[in-house]
Every structure is written in C-alpha cells, then in structure tokens.
Design an enzyme around this catalytic site. Structure first.
Site, PDB file in Angstrom:
ATOM      1  N   SER A 144      -3.841  -8.546  -2.630  1.00 18.16           N
ATOM      2  CA  SER A 144      -3.437  -7.301  -2.006  1.00 18.16           C
ATOM      3  C   SER A 144      -3.812  -7.364  -0.229  1.00 18.16           C
ATOM      4  CB  SER A 144      -3.791  -6.028  -2.500  1.00 18.16           C
ATOM      5  OG  SER A 144      -3.332  -4.797  -2.177  1.00 18.16           O
ATOM      6  N   ASN A 145      -3.942  -6.231   0.310  1.00 20.62           N
ATOM      7  CA  ASN A 145      -4.396  -6.458   1.508  1.00 20.62           C
ATOM      8  C   ASN A 145      -5.112  -5.130   2.066  1.00 20.62           C
ATOM      9  OD1 ASN A 145      -2.393  -4.290   2.739  1.00 20.62           O
ATOM     10  ND2 ASN A 145      -0.976  -5.846   2.125  1.00 20.62           N
ATOM     11  N   PRO A 146      -5.785  -4.858   3.240  1.00 16.93           N
ATOM     12  CA  PRO A 146      -6.434  -3.639   3.178  1.00 16.93           C
ATOM     13  C   PRO A 146      -5.665  -2.397   3.807  1.00 16.93           C
ATOM     14  CG  PRO A 146      -7.342  -5.638   4.759  1.00 16.93           C
ATOM     15  CD  PRO A 146      -5.914  -5.848   4.194  1.00 16.93           C
TER      16      PRO A 146
END
Ligand code: CTP
Length: 216
Positions: free
Chosen positions: A27-29
């Site tokens: 995923s990512n932030p």
C-alpha cells in the site's frame, strides 16, 4: 449550464491495498484527506457526491454516498459503474500501481516464504475511464518528486484529463498524510495556477470553486 443540485461528482480517495496473503499487503501512506475534503466542499455546493474510498480512518462525509473498496481492481469496478452518470470526476486516490502476481489463501510462513515478490501492474483506473469520456469534466492528481510540470502535463495528456492537480512531494508540509499542501493546477489550454501552501480543506474549496465555474 448546470444547476448545482443536479451536478453529480464522482471522487476516488485514499490508498488501495494489494494483498500477498490474508495478513500482508502492499500500500502507500495516503490518508484520504484531500479526497474527503473535496467531497465536503462539493457537498457544501449542493452537489451529489459518490465517494469511492480505499481504507482510511476518516468520518464519512455527511450526505455523500460512500462506496468502500480495498484493492485497485475493486476501486476500478466501483468507479466504472458510477462514471457514466457523473458530471465531474475527481481521482485523488493513491492507487497502488502494482499488486502481487498471486495472493495466497493462507498466511505464508516466514520460514518457507520466498524473499522475492513477483508483481504485476494494476489497471490505470483514470486512463481506463477517460477512454469513454463524454461531457464529464475529469480531474487527475499527480504525485511527483521531480520534474513536476513535465510529468503533470504528460499525465494530463496521457490520461485525457481536463485538469491535473500536481503535488510536489518534496515540499515541506506537502503531500501524503499532511493537513496542508501546495498544489499546481495544469489545464489542457496550457495555463497553470499554484494554490497554497494552505490547509487541504481550503485547497479543496478552491478546486471545487474552479470546477463549478467550468460547469457553469
Ligand atoms: N491513477 C489511477 N489508477 C492507477 C494509478 C493512478 O486512477 N492505477 C490515477 C490517480 O488517482 C491520479 C492519477 O492517476 O489521479 C495519477 O496518479 P500518480 O500516482 O501521480 O501517477 P501514475 O499514473 O501512478 O504514474 P507514476 O507512478 O509513474 O508517476
């Protein structure tokens, strides 16, 4: 000429999760703040808002129709089902560009796990939807760490958008998770405009105001 109450706005927001097995994902932030702020600003103008959101920890905007999704593929199918009916489409989601080539049904044991992950690309949701764009005003976002203008303009053309909102992720207080941001709006007619630094809520109001003028 559009009446405010008849405008239908589709917004994608937040990250996607691409699972390797039941307990691990890529995923990512992204926190979804910009997309949710845009939804709130659109609702304040009386627009109908369809919000397709990856996993975030934000309250549901009062009055929006929320469609929770997890993966890029789920986000694509949900946005695809809503796109034809929308007047304005704003794609703020930080869609994972890659997913594991396979997702295991059981948790992989670390003692036997391969340390090499085979990936495959996810579908580009924005580019896929604009292939059948009719009268929609489509806004893409661009997250960049270098060559902001060139990269943003390339996305504007490649993804057939009317407007690209570009984030320079190297600026202090900008980009993922922050409450503030500085963005530059690039339009197909060659013009650009920088907004901020300002709270994402204030930037969202300014972006929605510009879209209201385009649809007026
Ligand atoms: N986007 C999308 N589907 C993807 C990837 C991106 O719909 N699989 C959308 C984003 O929501 C955003 C725009 O495309 O509106 C640009 O996303 P960005 O992450 O900046 O660029 P990418 O197309 O992923 O390209 P790169 O990672 O090479 O910069």
């Amino acid at each position: 000429m559009s009446n405010a109450s008849s405008i239908r706005c589709l917004i994608t927001a937040g990250p996607t999760r691409e699972f390797l097995d039941p307990v691990r994902f890529l995923s990512n932030p992204s926190t979804g703040k910009m997309g949710y702020a845009l939804a709130e600003a659109a609702l304040r103008l009386g627009w109908n808002v369809d919000l397709v959101s990856g996993p975030v920890s934000l309250p549901e905007p009062d009055g929006a129709i929320l469609y929770p999704v997890v993966s890029a593929e789920e986000m694509y199918h949900q946005a695809d089902a809503l796109f034809d009916a929308c007047d304005i489409c704003i794609m703020t989601a930080a869609v994972s560009d890659f997913r594991p080539a396979r997702c295991l049904p059981q948790k992989e044991k670390k003692s036997t796990a391969s340390l090499t992950l085979e990936l495959e690309p996810t579908r580009d949701i924005l580019a896929a939807l604009t292939e059948r764009k009719l009268d929609q005003t489509v806004v893409g976002f661009a997250a960049e760490t270098e060559n902001l203008e060139a990269n943003a303009r390339a996305k504007l053309t490649a993804k057939n958008c009317d407007l690209i909102v570009a984030n320079d992720l190297t600026q202090p207080g900008a980009g993922f998770a922050a409450d503030t941001n500085t963005v530059t709006l690039f339009t197909a007619d060659g013009s650009h405009e920088t907004l901020g630094p300002a709270l994402k809520t204030a930037l969202a109001t300014q972006i929605i105001d510009r879209l209201a003028k385009i649809r007026a």
